[in-house]
Motif scaffolding. Sequence first.
Motif, mmCIF file in Angstrom:
data_model
loop_
_atom_site.group_PDB
_atom_site.id
_atom_site.type_symbol
_atom_site.label_atom_id
_atom_site.label_comp_id
_atom_site.label_asym_id
_atom_site.label_seq_id
_atom_site.Cartn_x
_atom_site.Cartn_y
_atom_site.Cartn_z
ATOM 1 N N UNK A 9 24.743 43.053 50.962
ATOM 2 C CA UNK A 9 25.162 41.463 51.961
ATOM 3 C C UNK A 9 27.320 41.636 51.630
ATOM 4 N N UNK A 10 27.642 40.527 52.352
ATOM 5 C CA UNK A 10 28.405 40.311 52.604
ATOM 6 C C UNK A 10 28.941 40.435 51.434
ATOM 7 N N UNK A 98 36.652 50.824 54.513
ATOM 8 C CA UNK A 98 36.532 50.013 55.892
ATOM 9 C C UNK A 98 36.001 48.493 56.209
ATOM 10 N N UNK A 99 35.739 47.697 55.502
ATOM 11 C CA UNK A 99 35.649 46.532 55.070
ATOM 12 C C UNK A 99 36.788 45.557 54.453
ATOM 13 N N UNK A 100 37.669 46.630 54.139
ATOM 14 C CA UNK A 100 38.599 46.499 53.428
ATOM 15 C C UNK A 100 39.161 45.232 54.237
ATOM 16 N N UNK A 101 39.436 45.289 55.076
ATOM 17 C CA UNK A 101 40.556 44.264 56.077
ATOM 18 C C UNK A 101 40.491 42.522 56.373
ATOM 19 N N UNK A 102 38.968 42.473 55.608
ATOM 20 C CA UNK A 102 38.515 40.616 55.769
ATOM 21 C C UNK A 102 40.082 40.237 55.230
ATOM 22 N N UNK A 103 40.440 41.286 53.667
ATOM 23 C CA UNK A 103 42.255 40.810 52.993
ATOM 24 C C UNK A 103 42.964 40.405 53.764
ATOM 25 N N UNK A 104 42.922 40.497 54.807
ATOM 26 C CA UNK A 104 43.852 40.109 55.593
ATOM 27 C C UNK A 104 43.686 39.560 57.699
ATOM 28 N N UNK A 105 42.602 39.777 57.597
ATOM 29 C CA UNK A 105 41.955 39.501 59.586
ATOM 30 C C UNK A 105 40.597 39.513 59.455
ATOM 31 N N UNK A 106 40.181 38.621 60.474
ATOM 32 C CA UNK A 106 39.150 37.846 60.014
ATOM 33 C C UNK A 106 37.439 38.886 61.313
ATOM 34 N N UNK A 129 28.490 42.579 56.957
ATOM 35 C CA UNK A 129 27.647 44.180 56.569
ATOM 36 C C UNK A 129 26.395 44.194 57.769
ATOM 37 N N UNK A 130 26.753 43.331 58.911
ATOM 38 C CA UNK A 130 26.406 43.465 60.314
ATOM 39 C C UNK A 130 27.674 44.402 61.202
ATOM 40 N N UNK A 131 27.218 45.130 61.992
ATOM 41 C CA UNK A 131 28.067 45.915 62.980
ATOM 42 C C UNK A 131 27.261 46.000 64.381
ATOM 43 N N UNK A 132 28.641 45.254 65.610
ATOM 44 C CA UNK A 132 28.039 46.111 66.577
ATOM 45 C C UNK A 132 28.694 47.167 67.127
#
Length: 672
Positions: A9-10, A98-106, A129-132
């Motif tokens: 999950x997110x 690869x998921x750590x970007x949420x610390x500085x971007x959306x 938890x999803x990707x395109x």
Amino acid sequence: MASKTLQTTTDSIKGNFNKYTPEKALCEYIWNGLDEDATEIKITTRLNTAESIDQIVVSNNGKEIIHTEVENTFEVYLDSKKKIQRKAITRGRLGRGRFSFFKFADKAQWLSWSNSSEFTLKIDTTALHKYDVSEPIVSTRTKRGTEVTFEYISISYEYFNDKVLPYLTREFSWLLFANPSLKILVNGIELQVVKHKLEYKNEEYMGSDFSIKSVVWPEKPNSENSFIYFLNSKFEVVKRESSALNYKGFFGSGYVQSEWFDEFEDNDDALALTTDRNLCSEEYKFALKAAKDLMSGHHLKYKHKATDALIADFEREGVFPVYNSDNHGMNEYRHQQLVDTIRVIYEAEPSLFSRTLNKTQKKIILRLLDKIIASNNLENLFSVLEGVVSLDSSEVDQLASILKKTTLANITKTIANIKDRMEIIYLFKSLIYDHKKYALEVPHIQKTVDSNLWLFGEQYNLLTAEEDKFESALRKYLKFKDKEDTYQKGSVKHPNKNKEMDIFAAQKGKRVDDSGKEYYHNIVIELKRPSIKLSDNELNQIQDYKSVICSHDEFNDETTRWDFILVGNEFCITYRADRLLDDIESNKVHGEAGLVQKSRDGRVRVYAKTWKQIINEFELRYDHIEKTLKLQEIALVGSNPTDTTNQILAISTIKPDIAGVEDLTQLENDET
């Protein structure tokens, strides 16, 4: 474009990044490129019209993401193919960076290409938890690579410059130093290795050449400990080994580069080896030891420097025990023995003398150590240290050995010091008695006293000599007390300000009086040639000096005490010395030899003494040691006061500067 869902999950993903900062999160994407053999990585910030960061783009020329393996790469959380393909410096192994970007971007979008095709992959912060993922299309790009574009940036441009850039420098300096061909560019500017200290050497062993380097960093790399890196001919790290040099505040790296490591196997399993270049090889063992030896030299220098700084702090804070024995030589010996013990213990376990200790705690620790050392029982010392200092049996033996050597060295030095002083006393007696008629004040008596102020007390610093005026004396005094910036030219205003003192000296460090108050002690000495008898006229000179000092606040604050000392061969017994002799007689009740005057608060004292009194005081302090050492009086070869003075200065390690004077009568007339 197909949408995929991870087996998590997110919220679960975000929970794994609680301790991450934006700069640490950004580093994950640089490490991803390095893990895929990238040799060039670019970080670019794109600004909008408001001068805020609109996008951050990280691109690299490493291996591309394989479209057919995306499910194995992105869909399985907390797992990564890098666990199997791990190299000496591989960072990604849990598949979460690869998921750590949420610390500085959306939002984050990956674009990966090879010689023939490219595709994109997108993740949004709201649904980590999803990707395109898109279908591959024909690529016009050459070679291979990956580019990650981050949008809706949450950090400012100032934060990027002030926080992110310094963090990147600390994170990658050790790796950029290892591999000169590796480039990390930030907005087109190449990231530089942080300033460092470097030592290197080249060694040859069993036909192979090894280039060995030791680097000390000014501060700790973000996530790298003190390692030794082994590099092949392409400067790739094929092996990483701990240096075991984890001293507090020391941050170092070792590097061994050689063609010998081109076919190196990081393995010591004899059944699995395919080459003779491995952990069991003699060449590897040699290279490892050589690197550790070079780093140990750097390490030792750092420990010595750190210890010197600690001891200097202790001296400045006044936390060392104060020894009040009349035997000043023994006081010096005890102080040095404590200093050497602190040095050994601190270099073994710096945490024992934590910088967070307050002054009282430091005093307690030093006094406890001093008492144990004074007991001459090393077992007591080790008993106290047990459980506090991390020493194994070999280190305990080493500490005991060093302490014993230190003790012997101090004893030897103290004996030599006392012997030199005894010889100077013998020569000085000859100067003032045998050469009484021709010994002069400045070239003989004053030169001798300048270089041997221990005659009046230990650890005095000569501030002025050879009749400096008070204005110059004040400037030098304030400089000595680190208050030079408070000096104002022409601040000494007194009728006697142009009178000239023979000797003005200040004692380094504080003393403590009977009530426990700390103070600084200074002396002013008026010297008279042996042929002049002390009388009221000479006393007036030293009283004039006192009146200037006591009238000026910068000379005479509450933490300062002064002794004004008149010294000559003998007193005049005629009417010219009535007041001087009467004052000395009336002050005998204080029990201080030669005391003429003492202020009500005891901070200012005036003395008149003969050289016989001063020499007797010294000889009484060292009488037992002199008899024990059986020191012999030296042959007095000086046929005149100049030769004798030169002998004294030679023993005092002060270069004589009064050679070549033969006409003593002319010197006497000149001084008169």
